[in-house]
Design a protein around this motif. Sequence first.
Motif, short mmCIF file in Angstrom:
data_model
loop_
_atom_site.label_atom_id
_atom_site.label_comp_id
_atom_site.label_asym_id
_atom_site.label_seq_id
_atom_site.Cartn_x
_atom_site.Cartn_y
_atom_site.Cartn_z
N VAL A 105 -6.72 -4.47 -5.38
CA VAL A 105 -7.84 -5.75 -5.33
C VAL A 105 -7.45 -6.76 -4.28
CG1 VAL A 105 -9.05 -7.35 -6.54
CG2 VAL A 105 -8.46 -5.42 -7.63
N ILE A 106 -8.15 -6.92 -3.16
CA ILE A 106 -7.85 -7.42 -1.99
C ILE A 106 -8.65 -8.64 -1.49
CG2 ILE A 106 -6.76 -7.39 0.24
CD1 ILE A 106 -6.20 -4.31 -0.06
N PRO A 107 -8.60 -10.00 -1.82
CA PRO A 107 -9.41 -10.95 -1.23
C PRO A 107 -9.28 -10.91 0.09
CG PRO A 107 -7.85 -11.79 -3.19
CD PRO A 107 -7.25 -10.47 -2.55
N ARG A 108 -10.72 -11.04 0.71
CA ARG A 108 -10.85 -10.78 2.16
C ARG A 108 -11.37 -12.20 2.76
NH1 ARG A 108 -10.27 -6.22 4.80
NH2 ARG A 108 -9.96 -7.75 6.56
N GLN A 109 -10.77 -12.72 3.76
CA GLN A 109 -11.42 -14.05 4.38
C GLN A 109 -11.91 -13.41 5.70
OE1 GLN A 109 -11.35 -16.68 2.87
NE2 GLN A 109 -10.20 -16.25 1.23
N GLU A 110 -13.07 -14.16 6.14
CA GLU A 110 -13.67 -13.91 7.27
C GLU A 110 -12.70 -13.85 8.33
OE1 GLU A 110 -16.87 -13.00 7.70
OE2 GLU A 110 -17.36 -13.43 5.81
N ASP A 111 -12.65 -12.79 9.36
CA ASP A 111 -11.93 -12.60 10.64
C ASP A 111 -10.32 -12.52 10.21
OD1 ASP A 111 -14.13 -12.44 11.90
OD2 ASP A 111 -14.20 -14.69 12.15
N ALA A 112 -9.80 -12.45 9.03
CA ALA A 112 -8.46 -12.52 8.78
C ALA A 112 -8.05 -11.24 8.78
CB ALA A 112 -8.20 -13.06 7.43
N PRO A 113 -7.05 -10.72 9.62
CA PRO A 113 -6.77 -9.16 9.54
C PRO A 113 -5.62 -9.06 8.32
CG PRO A 113 -5.35 -10.49 11.22
CD PRO A 113 -6.67 -11.48 10.81
N LEU A 114 -5.93 -7.65 7.93
CA LEU A 114 -4.81 -7.08 7.02
C LEU A 114 -3.52 -6.89 7.57
CD1 LEU A 114 -7.06 -4.71 4.88
CD2 LEU A 114 -6.58 -7.06 4.37
N ARG A 115 -2.42 -7.14 6.85
CA ARG A 115 -1.24 -6.70 7.15
C ARG A 115 -1.18 -5.36 6.87
NH1 ARG A 115 -0.18 -11.99 4.95
NH2 ARG A 115 0.25 -11.23 2.81
N ALA A 116 -0.22 -4.62 7.33
CA ALA A 116 0.03 -3.07 7.26
C ALA A 116 0.39 -2.89 5.93
CB ALA A 116 1.10 -2.74 8.13
N HIS A 117 -0.08 -1.75 5.20
CA HIS A 117 0.25 -1.48 3.83
C HIS A 117 1.54 -1.13 3.66
CE1 HIS A 117 -0.39 0.49 0.33
NE2 HIS A 117 0.01 1.48 0.41
N ALA A 118 2.17 -1.78 2.68
CA ALA A 118 3.61 -1.57 1.93
C ALA A 118 4.58 -1.82 3.06
CB ALA A 118 3.66 -0.33 1.46
N THR A 119 4.44 -3.36 3.83
CA THR A 119 5.31 -3.29 4.81
C THR A 119 6.08 -4.65 4.75
OG1 THR A 119 3.79 -4.11 6.39
CG2 THR A 119 4.44 -1.80 6.57
N GLU A 120 5.54 -5.68 4.24
CA GLU A 120 6.06 -7.03 4.36
C GLU A 120 6.22 -7.65 2.91
OE1 GLU A 120 4.26 -9.51 7.01
OE2 GLU A 120 3.40 -7.82 8.29
N PRO A 121 7.64 -7.52 2.40
CA PRO A 121 7.71 -8.21 1.08
C PRO A 121 7.58 -9.67 1.16
CG PRO A 121 9.82 -7.16 1.81
CD PRO A 121 8.68 -7.04 2.69
N VAL A 122 6.98 -10.31 0.00
CA VAL A 122 6.74 -11.68 -0.34
C VAL A 122 7.69 -12.25 -1.49
CG1 VAL A 122 5.00 -13.21 -1.06
CG2 VAL A 122 4.42 -11.51 0.55
#
Length: 141
Positions: A105-122
């Motif tokens: 479930v991914i909130p999306r903002q106008e013109d905001a690109p998605l980061r690559a799947h499963a690559t950048e830990p937070v």
Amino acid sequence: MSYQTDNIFARILRGELPCVKVYEDAHTIAFMDIMPQAEGHLLVIPREGAASLLDLSAEAARETIVVVQKLARAAKQAFDAPGIQVVQMNGSAAGQTVFHCHFHVIPRQEDAPLRAHATEPVPTERLEALAQKVRAALAQT
């Protein structure tokens, strides 16, 4: 595909691995994705062990999609998102990397690109702050 009980989500369900939980009931659990594609990216998983949606019982599928909808509404509110992307992959050819049925479930903002799947830990602290927003939105529904 046979279900492997040592997958990361099965281990989370058994309490062997931590997660930043936002919701749980008798059939599902929802938590923050540790490598989100966008701020507020959540995962919803059934408690039933099934490698993919195609292996999930009809009852577990019904229970899970109701929670996906509930979390999508909460994420939309929590992150003031004009759009919500729900992703569900089945098999490695479709991009599935954890072989326990799950919904993104991914909130999306106008013109905001998605980061690559499963690559950048937070960091967990950041995920917990985001989870608080989702929990607050859930409490209002």
